[in-house]
Design an enzyme around this catalytic site. Structure first.
Site, PDB file in Angstrom:
ATOM      1  N   CYS A 177     -29.767 -13.647 -69.336  1.00  0.00           N
ATOM      2  CA  CYS A 177     -29.071 -12.366 -69.043  1.00  0.00           C
ATOM      3  C   CYS A 177     -29.986 -11.091 -68.595  1.00  0.00           C
ATOM      4  O   CYS A 177     -29.544 -10.033 -68.024  1.00  0.00           O
ATOM      5  CB  CYS A 177     -28.207 -12.050 -70.128  1.00  0.00           C
ATOM      6  SG  CYS A 177     -27.053 -13.279 -70.712  1.00  0.00           S
ATOM      7  N   HIS A 208     -25.578  -4.584 -69.874  1.00  0.00           N
ATOM      8  CA  HIS A 208     -25.310  -5.900 -69.621  1.00  0.00           C
ATOM      9  C   HIS A 208     -23.938  -6.075 -70.277  1.00  0.00           C
ATOM     10  O   HIS A 208     -23.565  -5.453 -71.278  1.00  0.00           O
ATOM     11  CB  HIS A 208     -26.317  -6.859 -70.459  1.00  0.00           C
ATOM     12  CG  HIS A 208     -26.074  -8.346 -70.459  1.00  0.00           C
ATOM     13  ND1 HIS A 208     -25.521  -8.885 -69.382  1.00  0.00           N
ATOM     14  CD2 HIS A 208     -26.099  -9.057 -71.633  1.00  0.00           C
ATOM     15  CE1 HIS A 208     -25.197 -10.223 -69.757  1.00  0.00           C
ATOM     16  NE2 HIS A 208     -25.660 -10.504 -70.924  1.00  0.00           N
ATOM     17  N   ASN A 238     -18.994 -12.437 -69.030  1.00  0.00           N
ATOM     18  CA  ASN A 238     -20.359 -12.340 -69.038  1.00  0.00           C
ATOM     19  C   ASN A 238     -20.792 -13.289 -67.947  1.00  0.00           C
ATOM     20  O   ASN A 238     -20.736 -14.568 -68.274  1.00  0.00           O
ATOM     21  CB  ASN A 238     -20.928 -12.867 -70.475  1.00  0.00           C
ATOM     22  CG  ASN A 238     -22.356 -12.613 -70.417  1.00  0.00           C
ATOM     23  OD1 ASN A 238     -23.100 -12.511 -69.618  1.00  0.00           O
ATOM     24  ND2 ASN A 238     -22.820 -12.905 -71.677  1.00  0.00           N
TER      25      ASN A 238
HETATM   26  O1  UT7 Z   1     -25.538 -12.447 -72.838  1.00  0.00           O
HETATM   27  C1  UT7 Z   1     -25.960 -13.027 -73.933  1.00  0.00           C
HETATM   28  C2  UT7 Z   1     -25.046 -13.839 -74.610  1.00  0.00           C
HETATM   29  N1  UT7 Z   1     -24.298 -14.011 -75.726  1.00  0.00           N
HETATM   30  C3  UT7 Z   1     -24.031 -12.804 -76.622  1.00  0.00           C
HETATM   31  O2  UT7 Z   1     -24.140 -11.778 -76.322  1.00  0.00           O
HETATM   32  C4  UT7 Z   1     -22.848 -13.243 -77.469  1.00  0.00           C
HETATM   33  C5  UT7 Z   1     -22.997 -12.486 -78.533  1.00  0.00           C
HETATM   34  N2  UT7 Z   1     -22.002 -12.890 -79.752  1.00  0.00           N
HETATM   35  C6  UT7 Z   1     -20.862 -12.652 -79.469  1.00  0.00           C
HETATM   36  O3  UT7 Z   1     -20.129 -11.952 -78.556  1.00  0.00           O
HETATM   37  C7  UT7 Z   1     -19.702 -12.955 -80.559  1.00  0.00           C
HETATM   38  O4  UT7 Z   1     -20.462 -13.474 -81.808  1.00  0.00           O
HETATM   39  C8  UT7 Z   1     -18.584 -14.158 -80.265  1.00  0.00           C
HETATM   40  C9  UT7 Z   1     -17.671 -13.418 -79.444  1.00  0.00           C
HETATM   41  C10 UT7 Z   1     -19.337 -15.313 -79.706  1.00  0.00           C
HETATM   42  C11 UT7 Z   1     -17.906 -14.481 -81.661  1.00  0.00           C
HETATM   43  O5  UT7 Z   1     -17.368 -13.360 -82.202  1.00  0.00           O
HETATM   44  P1  UT7 Z   1     -17.475 -13.170 -83.785  1.00  0.00           P
HETATM   45  O6  UT7 Z   1     -16.656 -11.964 -84.042  1.00  0.00           O
HETATM   46  O7  UT7 Z   1     -19.029 -12.904 -83.866  1.00  0.00           O
HETATM   47  O8  UT7 Z   1     -17.138 -14.292 -84.528  1.00  0.00           O
HETATM   48  P2  UT7 Z   1     -17.503 -15.360 -85.418  1.00  0.00           P
HETATM   49  O9  UT7 Z   1     -18.370 -16.567 -84.616  1.00  0.00           O
HETATM   50  O10 UT7 Z   1     -18.323 -14.883 -86.558  1.00  0.00           O
HETATM   51  O11 UT7 Z   1     -16.120 -16.138 -85.775  1.00  0.00           O
HETATM   52  C12 UT7 Z   1     -15.275 -15.397 -86.622  1.00  0.00           C
HETATM   53  C13 UT7 Z   1     -13.976 -16.286 -86.786  1.00  0.00           C
HETATM   54  C14 UT7 Z   1     -14.449 -17.918 -87.219  1.00  0.00           C
HETATM   55  O12 UT7 Z   1     -13.320 -18.194 -88.085  1.00  0.00           O
HETATM   56  P3  UT7 Z   1     -13.458 -18.177 -89.618  1.00  0.00           P
HETATM   57  O13 UT7 Z   1     -14.447 -19.091 -89.639  1.00  0.00           O
HETATM   58  O14 UT7 Z   1     -13.350 -16.726 -89.900  1.00  0.00           O
HETATM   59  O15 UT7 Z   1     -11.899 -18.782 -89.907  1.00  0.00           O
HETATM   60  C15 UT7 Z   1     -14.461 -18.490 -85.919  1.00  0.00           C
HETATM   61  O16 UT7 Z   1     -14.221 -19.893 -86.088  1.00  0.00           O
HETATM   62  O17 UT7 Z   1     -13.375 -16.510 -85.224  1.00  0.00           O
HETATM   63  C16 UT7 Z   1     -13.341 -17.615 -84.999  1.00  0.00           C
HETATM   64  N3  UT7 Z   1     -13.543 -17.969 -83.672  1.00  0.00           N
HETATM   65  C17 UT7 Z   1     -12.393 -17.829 -82.659  1.00  0.00           C
HETATM   66  N4  UT7 Z   1     -11.057 -17.699 -83.000  1.00  0.00           N
HETATM   67  C18 UT7 Z   1     -10.171 -17.617 -81.913  1.00  0.00           C
HETATM   68  C19 UT7 Z   1     -14.661 -18.212 -82.903  1.00  0.00           C
HETATM   69  N5  UT7 Z   1     -14.341 -18.159 -81.703  1.00  0.00           N
HETATM   70  C20 UT7 Z   1     -12.804 -17.955 -81.611  1.00  0.00           C
HETATM   71  C21 UT7 Z   1     -12.041 -17.871 -80.509  1.00  0.00           C
HETATM   72  N6  UT7 Z   1     -10.953 -17.761 -80.618  1.00  0.00           N
HETATM   73  N7  UT7 Z   1     -12.615 -18.111 -79.059  1.00  0.00           N
END
Ligand code: UT7
Length: 330
Positions: free
Chosen positions: A113, A255, A285
Site C-alpha cells: 500500500c 491511503h 482498498n
Molecule cells: O492497507 C493495509 C491493509 N490492511 C488494513 O489496513 C487492515 C486494518 N484492519 C482493519 O481494517 C480491521 O481490523 C478489519 C476491518 C480487518 C477488521 O475489523 P475489526 O473491527 O478489527 O474486527 P476484528 O478482527 O477485531 O473482529 C471483530 C469481530 C470478530 O467477531 P467476535 O470474535 O467478536 O465474535 C470477528 O470474527 O468481527 C468479526 N468479523 C466479522 N463479522 C462480520 C471479522 N470480519 C467480519 C466480517 N463480517 N467481514
C-alpha cells in the site's frame, strides 16, 4: 535540484462491481458490518483474463493523453504493485510494450500500500536530477488474485484498480511541485500482513496451494493499530520539518484502507473531514492503487485545485508508512 510536478492523472478500474450484498452471499458477513467497520460499500473486481498490466496500461494511457504526450515522449515507467501479471517480466515492461513507448525503460517496485508514494519519490528524483522529463508513475493492484474469498476478515476490504500520473519538470511552485517526502519501514511487523508462499522461502507447490499459503494473510487488528498510530505520526514529522501543521493543509489524500483509520488520522492531524478525500466506499482498498484513484476522485469532484497544499499519507505491508507534501499545479 529542479522542481517536479504532477501533470495529469489517469485511472484503470475494471467495470465489474462486487457489492457488500454480493459478499453476504460469499461469506458470513453483512452490508451493515462492512460499512460500520470499514466504510466500504462496493469494490471493483477484474473478470478472468484481465491483468494488472491491462489496468496499468489503461491508467497510463489516460495520463499520457491528458498530459498531451505521445508514446514516443515517455522516457521512464515505474509501476508500484504487488500483484504483477506473473513474477517475470515486470509490469513496467508489459506497459511499455502495450503502450508502444519505444524510448522508455522501466521497472516495478513492490511495497504494497505504500508503493505509490515510494515509486513517486523515485520518479521525482529522476526528473529532479535532469535525467528524464516525461515519467509515468503507476500504482495498481489486482488484489482479487491473492484474496481468499472464504476469509471474511480480509476479503471484504480489498478491490482491484489503480491509477497513473505523468510527472514532469516544473517552472515554479505556482506551476505545482513536490515539496517533501518521508518514508519508514518496520520490518519486524512483516508477518502481520503477508503472502507466505510463492517466493523463494516457500516456492509454489501442491502443499502451499492446499494450505492456501498463496493468499494474503492479515492480522487486521494489529495492522489497524499500526495504521492509526504511524500514519498520523509520519504526517506530523513531515509537517513539522516543513514548519507546517494540519491547519495549513488544503487537501489530505490518505491511503484508503479503512474509514476508521482515516478518521482517526484526521483527528490527530487536526484536518477537517471536508478537506479529506475519501472514496473507499466505491473502491475498497486497492493497495498501491488507492492514492492515484483518490487523486482522480478529488479532481472529478473539483476538490483539488491549482495552488492547493496537498498532504498524502500511506501505510501497509512491511510494515511500511509514507507521506508526501506537494503544491498542486493545475
Ligand atoms: O492497507 C493495509 C491493509 N490492511 C488494513 O489496513 C487492515 C486494518 N484492519 C482493519 O481494517 C480491521 O481490523 C478489519 C476491518 C480487518 C477488521 O475489523 P475489526 O473491527 O478489527 O474486527 P476484528 O478482527 O477485531 O473482529 C471483530 C469481530 C470478530 O467477531 P467476535 O470474535 O467478536 O465474535 C470477528 O470474527 O468481527 C468479526 N468479523 C466479522 N463479522 C462480520 C471479522 N470480519 C467480519 C466480517 N463480517 N467481514
Amino acid at each position: 535540484m529542479a522542481l517536479v510536478k504532477i501533470s495529469s492523472v489517469g485511472i484503470g478500474v475494471p467495470p465489474r462491481i462486487l457489492t457488500n450484498h454480493d459478499m453476504e452471499k460469499m461469506v458470513d458477513t453483512s452490508d451493515q458490518w462492512i460499512q460500520e467497520r470499514t466504510g466500504i460499500k462496493q469494490r471493483h473486481i477484474v473478470d478472468p483474463g484481465t491483468t494488472c498490466s491491462d489496468l496499468a496500461t489503461e491508467a497510463a494511457r489516460q495520463a499520457m493523453e491528458k498530459a498531451g504526450l505521445t508514446p514516443d515522449d515517455i522516457e521512464l515507467i515505474i509501476v508500484a504493485t504487488n500483484t504483477p501479471d506473473s513474477p517475470l517480466p515486470a509490469v513496467a515492461c508489459l506497459v511499455q510494450h502495450k503502450l508502444g513507448c519505444k524510448h522508455a525503460w522501466g521497472f516495478d517496485l513492490a511495497i504494497a500500500c505504500s508503493g505509490f508514494l515510494y515509486a513517486m519519490q523515485v520518479g521525482v528524483q529522476f526528473v529532479a536530477s535532469g535525467a528524464h522529463k516525461n515519467v509515468i508513475v503507476i500504482g495498481v493492484d489486482v488484489m482479487s488474485s491473492v484474496i481468499d474469498y472464504t476469509d471474511r476478515q480480509t476479503c471484504i476490504i480489498f478491490g482491484d484498480g489503480g491509477g497513473a500520473c505523468v510527472i514532469q519538470p516544473s517552472t515554479s511552485e505556482a506551476d505545482g511541485c513536490f515539496i517533501d517526502f518521508l518514508h519508514e519501514v518496520d520490518g519486524s511487523g512483516g508477518e502481520f500482513l503477508c503472502i507466505p508462499a510463492g517466493g523463494s522461502a516457500h516456492p509454489p507447490s501442491k502443499e502451499t496451494v492446499e494450505q492456501g499459503l498463496h493468499f494474503l494473510k492479515q492480522d487486521g487488528p494489529v495492522v489497524f493499530k499500526f495504521a492509526t498510530k504511524r500514519m498520523p505520526e509520519i504526517c506530523v514529522r513531515l509537517l513539522d520539518r516543513n514548519n507546517l501543521t494540519g491547519a495549513d493543509i488544503d487537501v489530505f489524500i490518505p491511503h484508503q484502507a479503512n474509514l476508521r483509520i482515516i478518521k482517526s488520522a484526521v483527528e490527530r492531524l487536526g484536518i477537517p473531514m471536508e478537506k479529506v478525500i475519501v472514496n473507499i466506499d466505491q473502491y475498497g482498498n486497492t493497495t498501491a492503487g488507492t492514492l492515484p484513484l483518490a487523486m482522480d476522485t478529488a479532481l472529478k469532484e473539483g476538490r483539488l485545485k491549482k495552488g492547493d497544499l496537498v498532504l498524502f499519507a500511506a501505510m501497509g505491508a512491511g510494515l511500511s508508512a509514507g507521506a508526501a507534501l506537494m503544491r498542486w499545479g493545475y
